[in-house]
Design a protein around this motif. Structure first.
Motif, PDB file in Angstrom:
ATOM      1  N   GLY A 154      25.672  31.753 -23.093  1.00 14.84           N
ATOM      2  CA  GLY A 154      24.689  32.815 -22.546  1.00 14.84           C
ATOM      3  C   GLY A 154      24.437  32.107 -20.908  1.00 14.84           C
ATOM      4  N   PRO A 155      23.284  32.555 -20.404  1.00 10.92           N
ATOM      5  CA  PRO A 155      23.311  32.047 -18.897  1.00 10.92           C
ATOM      6  C   PRO A 155      23.365  30.604 -18.533  1.00 10.92           C
ATOM      7  N   SER A 156      23.975  30.344 -17.462  1.00  3.06           N
ATOM      8  CA  SER A 156      24.214  28.809 -17.256  1.00  3.06           C
ATOM      9  C   SER A 156      22.773  28.325 -16.788  1.00  3.06           C
ATOM     10  N   SER A 157      21.861  29.041 -16.336  1.00  2.00           N
ATOM     11  CA  SER A 157      20.697  28.584 -15.836  1.00  2.00           C
ATOM     12  C   SER A 157      19.627  28.100 -16.945  1.00  2.00           C
ATOM     13  N   LEU A 158      20.097  28.331 -18.178  1.00  2.00           N
ATOM     14  CA  LEU A 158      19.448  27.639 -19.290  1.00  2.00           C
ATOM     15  C   LEU A 158      19.169  26.288 -19.298  1.00  2.00           C
ATOM     16  N   THR A 159      18.141  25.645 -19.313  1.00  2.00           N
ATOM     17  CA  THR A 159      18.084  24.185 -19.368  1.00  2.00           C
ATOM     18  C   THR A 159      18.472  23.652 -20.719  1.00  2.00           C
ATOM     19  N   ASP A 160      18.798  22.322 -20.527  1.00  2.00           N
ATOM     20  CA  ASP A 160      18.991  21.762 -21.892  1.00  2.00           C
ATOM     21  C   ASP A 160      17.749  21.672 -22.843  1.00  2.00           C
ATOM     22  N   GLU A 161      16.409  21.660 -22.304  1.00  2.00           N
ATOM     23  CA  GLU A 161      15.453  21.782 -23.140  1.00  2.00           C
ATOM     24  C   GLU A 161      15.264  22.999 -23.708  1.00  2.00           C
ATOM     25  N   GLU A 162      15.626  24.139 -23.035  1.00  2.00           N
ATOM     26  CA  GLU A 162      15.644  25.576 -23.499  1.00  2.00           C
ATOM     27  C   GLU A 162      16.734  25.739 -24.698  1.00  2.00           C
ATOM     28  N   ARG A 163      17.824  24.984 -24.464  1.00  2.00           N
ATOM     29  CA  ARG A 163      18.797  25.028 -25.477  1.00  2.00           C
ATOM     30  C   ARG A 163      18.715  24.399 -26.804  1.00  2.00           C
ATOM     31  N   THR A 164      17.970  23.326 -26.848  1.00  2.00           N
ATOM     32  CA  THR A 164      17.571  22.747 -28.162  1.00  2.00           C
ATOM     33  C   THR A 164      16.159  23.331 -28.497  1.00  2.00           C
ATOM     34  N   ARG A 165      16.270  23.802 -29.944  1.00  2.00           N
ATOM     35  CA  ARG A 165      14.971  24.293 -30.636  1.00  2.00           C
ATOM     36  C   ARG A 165      15.073  24.161 -32.009  1.00  2.00           C
ATOM     37  N   PHE A 166      13.887  24.616 -32.704  1.00  2.00           N
ATOM     38  CA  PHE A 166      13.860  24.644 -33.929  1.00  2.00           C
ATOM     39  C   PHE A 166      13.867  25.871 -34.630  1.00  2.00           C
ATOM     40  N   THR A 167      14.329  26.091 -35.773  1.00  2.00           N
ATOM     41  CA  THR A 167      14.306  27.395 -36.545  1.00  2.00           C
ATOM     42  C   THR A 167      14.331  27.113 -37.944  1.00  2.00           C
ATOM     43  N   THR A 168      13.524  28.175 -38.724  1.00  2.00           N
ATOM     44  CA  THR A 168      13.493  28.062 -40.310  1.00  2.00           C
ATOM     45  C   THR A 168      14.587  28.596 -40.943  1.00  2.00           C
ATOM     46  N   SER A 169      15.702  29.425 -40.437  1.00  2.00           N
ATOM     47  CA  SER A 169      16.727  29.969 -40.788  1.00  2.00           C
ATOM     48  C   SER A 169      17.877  29.811 -40.033  1.00  2.00           C
ATOM     49  N   LEU A 170      18.947  29.515 -40.737  1.00  2.00           N
ATOM     50  CA  LEU A 170      20.115  29.463 -40.024  1.00  2.00           C
ATOM     51  C   LEU A 170      21.032  30.683 -40.339  1.00  2.00           C
ATOM     52  N   THR A 171      20.333  31.907 -40.919  1.00  2.00           N
ATOM     53  CA  THR A 171      21.012  33.146 -41.133  1.00  2.00           C
ATOM     54  C   THR A 171      20.546  34.305 -40.296  1.00  2.00           C
ATOM     55  N   MET A 229       7.376  24.025 -48.802  1.00  2.00           N
ATOM     56  CA  MET A 229       7.188  23.875 -47.345  1.00  2.00           C
ATOM     57  C   MET A 229       8.610  24.156 -46.628  1.00  2.00           C
ATOM     58  N   MET A 230       8.288  24.971 -45.814  1.00  2.00           N
ATOM     59  CA  MET A 230       9.857  25.465 -44.964  1.00  2.00           C
ATOM     60  C   MET A 230      10.349  24.232 -44.220  1.00  2.00           C
ATOM     61  N   LYS A 231      11.763  24.325 -44.425  1.00  2.00           N
ATOM     62  CA  LYS A 231      12.563  23.286 -43.388  1.00  2.00           C
ATOM     63  C   LYS A 231      12.722  23.800 -42.127  1.00  2.00           C
ATOM     64  N   ASN A 232      12.668  22.991 -41.248  1.00  2.00           N
ATOM     65  CA  ASN A 232      12.988  23.219 -39.838  1.00  2.00           C
ATOM     66  C   ASN A 232      14.375  23.003 -39.536  1.00  2.00           C
ATOM     67  N   PHE A 233      15.230  23.600 -39.121  1.00  2.00           N
ATOM     68  CA  PHE A 233      16.550  23.236 -38.523  1.00  2.00           C
ATOM     69  C   PHE A 233      16.598  22.947 -36.986  1.00  2.00           C
ATOM     70  N   LYS A 234      17.167  21.904 -36.716  1.00  2.00           N
ATOM     71  CA  LYS A 234      17.138  21.658 -35.037  1.00  2.00           C
ATOM     72  C   LYS A 234      18.521  22.317 -34.709  1.00  2.00           C
ATOM     73  N   VAL A 235      18.566  23.050 -33.793  1.00  2.00           N
ATOM     74  CA  VAL A 235      19.666  23.826 -33.225  1.00  2.00           C
ATOM     75  C   VAL A 235      20.017  23.590 -31.765  1.00  2.00           C
ATOM     76  N   LEU A 236      21.218  23.949 -31.350  1.00  2.00           N
ATOM     77  CA  LEU A 236      21.697  24.078 -30.024  1.00  2.00           C
ATOM     78  C   LEU A 236      22.137  25.560 -29.692  1.00  2.00           C
ATOM     79  N   LEU A 237      21.439  25.902 -28.671  1.00  2.00           N
ATOM     80  CA  LEU A 237      22.006  27.333 -27.983  1.00  2.00           C
ATOM     81  C   LEU A 237      23.040  27.140 -27.316  1.00  2.00           C
ATOM     82  N   SER A 238      24.310  27.844 -27.454  1.00  2.00           N
ATOM     83  CA  SER A 238      25.556  27.807 -26.869  1.00  2.00           C
ATOM     84  C   SER A 238      25.802  28.816 -26.183  1.00  2.00           C
TER      85      SER A 238
END
Length: 70
Positions: free
Chosen positions: A12-29, A1-10
């Motif tokens: 970029g555009p100031s109009s990105l919402t908090d919801e758009e800035r928090t997401r999941f990814t399967t790779s940190l690289t 099973m692949m691990k999902n990492f919760k990430v914060l996008l820091s």
């Protein structure tokens, strides 16, 4: 099973919402390419972590924007 990492996008555009800035990814690289408007915002992880709502998350920093090819 692949691990999902919760990430914060820091950065970029100031109009990105908090919801758009928090997401999941399967790779940190691998970079994250987030579609926004008529282009893509690119984010990379350089080893930084932060605490968000009591949870440790990886910080992906903005590196560049590219246009969507027509």
């Amino acid at each position: 099973m692949m691990k999902n990492f919760k990430v914060l996008l820091s950065g970029g555009p100031s109009s990105l919402t908090d919801e758009e800035r928090t997401r999941f990814t399967t790779s940190l690289t691998e970079k994250i390419k987030h579609r926004f408007g008529a282009g893509y915002e690119h984010f990379v992880h350089e080893g930084e972590f932060t605490t968000l709502n009591g949870e440790e998350v990886a910080v992906f920093r903005w590196t560049m924007r590219t246009a969507i090819a027509e």
